[in-house]
Design a protein around this motif. Structure first.
Motif, PDB file in Angstrom:
ATOM      1  N   ALA A  38       0.819  -1.215   0.000  1.00 27.73           N
ATOM      2  CA  ALA A  38       0.000   0.000   0.000  1.00 27.73           C
ATOM      3  C   ALA A  38       0.849   1.259   0.000  1.00 27.73           C
ATOM      4  CB  ALA A  38      -0.925  -0.012   1.217  1.00 27.73           C
ATOM      5  N   LEU A  39       2.025   1.192   0.600  1.00 27.33           N
ATOM      6  CA  LEU A  39       2.932   2.341   0.629  1.00 27.33           C
ATOM      7  C   LEU A  39       3.766   2.467  -0.649  1.00 27.33           C
ATOM      8  CD1 LEU A  39       4.175   2.098   4.334  1.00 27.33           C
ATOM      9  CD2 LEU A  39       2.471   3.691   3.376  1.00 27.33           C
ATOM     10  N   GLY A  40       3.572   1.527  -1.586  1.00 24.75           N
ATOM     11  CA  GLY A  40       4.292   1.569  -2.857  1.00 24.75           C
ATOM     12  C   GLY A  40       5.720   1.070  -2.771  1.00 24.75           C
ATOM     13  N   LEU A  41       6.019   0.284  -1.739  1.00 27.65           N
ATOM     14  CA  LEU A  41       7.382  -0.215  -1.533  1.00 27.65           C
ATOM     15  C   LEU A  41       7.581  -1.647  -2.017  1.00 27.65           C
ATOM     16  CD1 LEU A  41       7.931   1.163   2.087  1.00 27.65           C
ATOM     17  CD2 LEU A  41       8.796   2.125  -0.066  1.00 27.65           C
ATOM     18  N   ALA A  42       6.478  -2.376  -2.234  1.00 29.17           N
ATOM     19  CA  ALA A  42       6.596  -3.788  -2.595  1.00 29.17           C
ATOM     20  C   ALA A  42       5.402  -4.230  -3.426  1.00 29.17           C
ATOM     21  CB  ALA A  42       6.695  -4.651  -1.332  1.00 29.17           C
ATOM     22  N   GLU A  43       5.607  -5.338  -4.106  1.00 31.12           N
ATOM     23  CA  GLU A  43       4.552  -6.027  -4.838  1.00 31.12           C
ATOM     24  C   GLU A  43       4.262  -7.305  -4.063  1.00 31.12           C
ATOM     25  OE1 GLU A  43       3.841  -7.851  -9.344  1.00 31.12           O
ATOM     26  OE2 GLU A  43       5.752  -6.907  -8.839  1.00 31.12           O
ATOM     27  N   VAL A  44       2.982  -7.610  -3.864  1.00 34.23           N
ATOM     28  CA  VAL A  44       2.580  -8.783  -3.075  1.00 34.23           C
ATOM     29  C   VAL A  44       1.585  -9.591  -3.883  1.00 34.23           C
ATOM     30  CG1 VAL A  44       1.486  -9.562  -0.919  1.00 34.23           C
ATOM     31  CG2 VAL A  44       2.886  -7.495  -0.910  1.00 34.23           C
ATOM     32  N   GLU A  45       1.747 -10.914  -3.868  1.00 36.77           N
ATOM     33  CA  GLU A  45       0.766 -11.792  -4.513  1.00 36.77           C
ATOM     34  C   GLU A  45      -0.454 -11.929  -3.610  1.00 36.77           C
ATOM     35  OE1 GLU A  45       3.603 -14.783  -7.057  1.00 36.77           O
ATOM     36  OE2 GLU A  45       3.121 -15.360  -5.002  1.00 36.77           O
ATOM     37  N   HIS A  46      -1.603 -12.228  -4.220  1.00 42.39           N
ATOM     38  CA  HIS A  46      -2.856 -12.326  -3.466  1.00 42.39           C
ATOM     39  C   HIS A  46      -3.590 -13.622  -3.783  1.00 42.39           C
ATOM     40  CE1 HIS A  46      -2.287  -8.297  -1.994  1.00 42.39           C
ATOM     41  NE2 HIS A  46      -1.958  -7.940  -3.223  1.00 42.39           N
ATOM     42  N   ASN A  47      -2.885 -14.727  -3.633  1.00 43.11           N
ATOM     43  CA  ASN A  47      -3.482 -16.044  -3.820  1.00 43.11           C
ATOM     44  C   ASN A  47      -4.067 -16.522  -2.491  1.00 43.11           C
ATOM     45  OD1 ASN A  47      -2.405 -16.220  -6.541  1.00 43.11           O
ATOM     46  ND2 ASN A  47      -0.418 -16.520  -5.562  1.00 43.11           N
ATOM     47  N   ALA A  48      -4.756 -17.652  -2.511  1.00 49.52           N
ATOM     48  CA  ALA A  48      -5.332 -18.199  -1.277  1.00 49.52           C
ATOM     49  C   ALA A  48      -4.226 -18.632  -0.307  1.00 49.52           C
ATOM     50  CB  ALA A  48      -6.255 -19.370  -1.598  1.00 49.52           C
ATOM     51  N   ARG A  49      -3.089 -19.091  -0.846  1.00 44.51           N
ATOM     52  CA  ARG A  49      -1.978 -19.579  -0.014  1.00 44.51           C
ATOM     53  C   ARG A  49      -0.644 -19.337  -0.720  1.00 44.51           C
ATOM     54  NH1 ARG A  49      -2.802 -23.653   3.615  1.00 44.51           N
ATOM     55  NH2 ARG A  49      -0.872 -24.620   2.989  1.00 44.51           N
ATOM     56  N   ASN A  50       0.437 -19.475   0.058  1.00 46.89           N
ATOM     57  CA  ASN A  50       1.809 -19.435  -0.478  1.00 46.89           C
ATOM     58  C   ASN A  50       2.116 -18.163  -1.272  1.00 46.89           C
ATOM     59  OD1 ASN A  50       2.399 -21.985   0.651  1.00 46.89           O
ATOM     60  ND2 ASN A  50       1.427 -22.975  -1.101  1.00 46.89           N
ATOM     61  N   ASN A  51       1.737 -17.028  -0.733  1.00 46.75           N
ATOM     62  CA  ASN A  51       2.008 -15.753  -1.400  1.00 46.75           C
ATOM     63  C   ASN A  51       3.454 -15.332  -1.226  1.00 46.75           C
ATOM     64  OD1 ASN A  51      -0.606 -14.966  -2.523  1.00 46.75           O
ATOM     65  ND2 ASN A  51      -1.280 -15.078  -0.402  1.00 46.75           N
ATOM     66  N   ARG A  52       3.897 -14.495  -2.168  1.00 48.70           N
ATOM     67  CA  ARG A  52       5.261 -13.977  -2.152  1.00 48.70           C
ATOM     68  C   ARG A  52       5.215 -12.462  -2.274  1.00 48.70           C
ATOM     69  NH1 ARG A  52       7.873 -16.577  -7.274  1.00 48.70           N
ATOM     70  NH2 ARG A  52       6.007 -15.612  -8.124  1.00 48.70           N
ATOM     71  N   MET A  53       6.359 -11.848  -2.015  1.00 47.38           N
ATOM     72  CA  MET A  53       6.488 -10.404  -2.199  1.00 47.38           C
ATOM     73  C   MET A  53       7.872 -10.093  -2.726  1.00 47.38           C
ATOM     74  SD  MET A  53       6.893  -8.873   1.710  1.00 47.38           S
ATOM     75  CE  MET A  53       6.590  -7.200   1.193  1.00 47.38           C
ATOM     76  N   ARG A  54       8.002  -8.888  -3.309  1.00 46.29           N
ATOM     77  CA  ARG A  54       9.304  -8.406  -3.744  1.00 46.29           C
ATOM     78  C   ARG A  54       9.293  -6.880  -3.669  1.00 46.29           C
ATOM     79  NH1 ARG A  54       9.211  -9.808 -10.207  1.00 46.29           N
ATOM     80  NH2 ARG A  54       7.348  -8.595 -10.723  1.00 46.29           N
ATOM     81  N   ALA A  55      10.466  -6.318  -3.525  1.00 42.88           N
ATOM     82  CA  ALA A  55      10.595  -4.859  -3.430  1.00 42.88           C
ATOM     83  C   ALA A  55      10.291  -4.211  -4.772  1.00 42.88           C
ATOM     84  CB  ALA A  55      11.998  -4.474  -2.960  1.00 42.88           C
ATOM     85  N   LEU A  56       9.767  -3.006  -4.713  1.00 43.36           N
ATOM     86  CA  LEU A  56       9.587  -2.189  -5.921  1.00 43.36           C
ATOM     87  C   LEU A  56      10.668  -1.139  -5.936  1.00 43.36           C
ATOM     88  CD1 LEU A  56       5.729  -1.668  -6.085  1.00 43.36           C
ATOM     89  CD2 LEU A  56       7.151  -3.095  -7.541  1.00 43.36           C
TER      90      LEU A  56
END
Length: 139
Positions: A121-139
């Motif tokens: 939400a702060l524009g610092l990362a991208e996050v997956e939105h699956n039911a399980r096993n989500n990942r994130m990475r920096a923007l």
């Protein structure tokens, strides 16, 4: 504004309103710079979790250095965190605070659940939105 953008200013009076990565639960977060140490307060129903406020910048810096997707691996404090996940980093003796970012004993876990949507939400990362096993990475 997408469903994963934060509404609010991040203060106690106007907290960020967020959803977990899977979108199944809503919660609020706000900065409490008067706390010792300064805290990021996470309110989930009637439960209040607190993390070191610096976790926002520290997590973003770690993800930027990591340079790729990282599993969130959310877990309660009483359960072990899967190695190589955001949750494991949030409790590692090798992170910038030398251990748990969570400040309330018994409620120090779930770092990998509640921090990623805020960074997104702060524009610092991208996050997956699956039911399980989500990942994130920096923007």
């Amino acid at each position: 504004m997408t469903e994963h953008d934060a509404r609010g200013a991040g203060t106690r009076a106007d907290p960020w309103c967020l959803k977990t990565p899977s979108g199944s639960s809503e919660y609020q977060m706000y900065r409490d710079e008067t706390a010792n140490p300064p805290a990021l307060v996470c309110v989930v129903g009637k439960t209040e979790l607190r993390y070191h406020l610096r976790c926002i910048e520290d997590l973003h810096a770690m993800l930027a250095a990591h340079g790729d997707w990282m599993l969130l691996g959310s877990a309660d404090e009483q359960k072990p965190a899967a190695e190589g996940t955001v949750e494991a980093w949030g409790r590692s003796p090798d992170n910038p605070v030398g251990g748990w970012y969570g400040l309330k004993k018994g409620l120090r876990g779930r770092f990998g659940m509640y921090l990623p949507p805020l960074l997104e939400a702060l524009g610092l990362a991208e996050v997956e939105h699956n039911a399980r096993n989500n990942r994130m990475r920096a923007l």
